[in-house]
Design a protein around this motif. Sequence first.
Motif: not given
Length: 329
Positions: A196-202, A260-275
């Motif tokens: 399973i490949l997950t790719q995140v773009k900043n 996929f459920t994830g978070t990112y950001g300075k406060n680690n509270n911004l969501p990342l979701i995909a299925s």
Amino acid sequence: MIKLPKILKIGLPITAFSFVFLVFSLNKVNAQTQRTMTIVPPSVIANLDPGGKTEGKLKVINDSDTPLTFTAIMRDFVVEDSAGTPKILPPDSVADKRFSASKWVAIYPSTFTVNPHERQELSYFLQTPADARPGGHYAAVIYTPAVADGTEGSGASVSTQVGTLFYVAVNGPITEKAEVSKFSANPFQEYGPVRILTQVKNLGDLHIKPNGSVMVSNLFGGKVAELKIEERNIFPGGITRDYENVLNKSFLIGPYTAKFTGTYGKNNNLPLIASVTFWIFPWKITLVIILVIVAIILGRKYMDKNKGKKPEEKKEQDKPLDTPEIPTA
């Protein structure tokens, strides 16, 4: 827009390694020697206000049996691939100056020799300009080998460059934005394991380190596995990073959903979701089983059809039909 806190963090990123071993191969006349060194820390992380400054220590450890001489120089670095590989840039070659920080850092001493199994301590001084752009800025201290045995004219040299990476976050209003640019699995296969490949773009102004997991469930919503992604930095400015997880189960059958459920950001509270949905079905062995079952059914029907018949009837059935004689003229 988010205001970065005024916190200074200097040290290693959260990783399984606290140091990096770097191997240099040196070519001499009629001899070849392998020499190693250790850099501590491999990276420095600092959060500063515009015009702010800090300082710290770096260590270069000579793990070999011969002296090593180095020159420490500052260079900018960028990341251009999805594996997170730092690319050291030549002087003044940064096309986008938004992320440059090489002119903000000074190293002392800049040239030094480390005796066998000893260490050299270096001091770094970091100061951001008063008009520094809020967000991420990046530089690297490159340790360029010079004369390996500490004397001129020895002829020993190495071409490999290694260094310490600097991640500098300048406080101020920034944009934090990221997305899951790709989330995929083989849509159909016979057996596991499943990659399973997950790719995140900043898409923001500052490097991010997403965390999260991939939850795999079956047709009825039952949990099959939960797979954690590795926490890795993603360079800003539209750079992507690939994460690969493996559902390491051989026998699976039916449709499955990976989310996929994830978070990112300075406060680690911004969501990342995909299925994504994929099928596992052993069609070859299933086809063989079906053919065997059909053969059994047909054989059973044939046996049932002939089970109640007497031997005479069977012989009569098996007797060839008489062909009528054709009269001759």
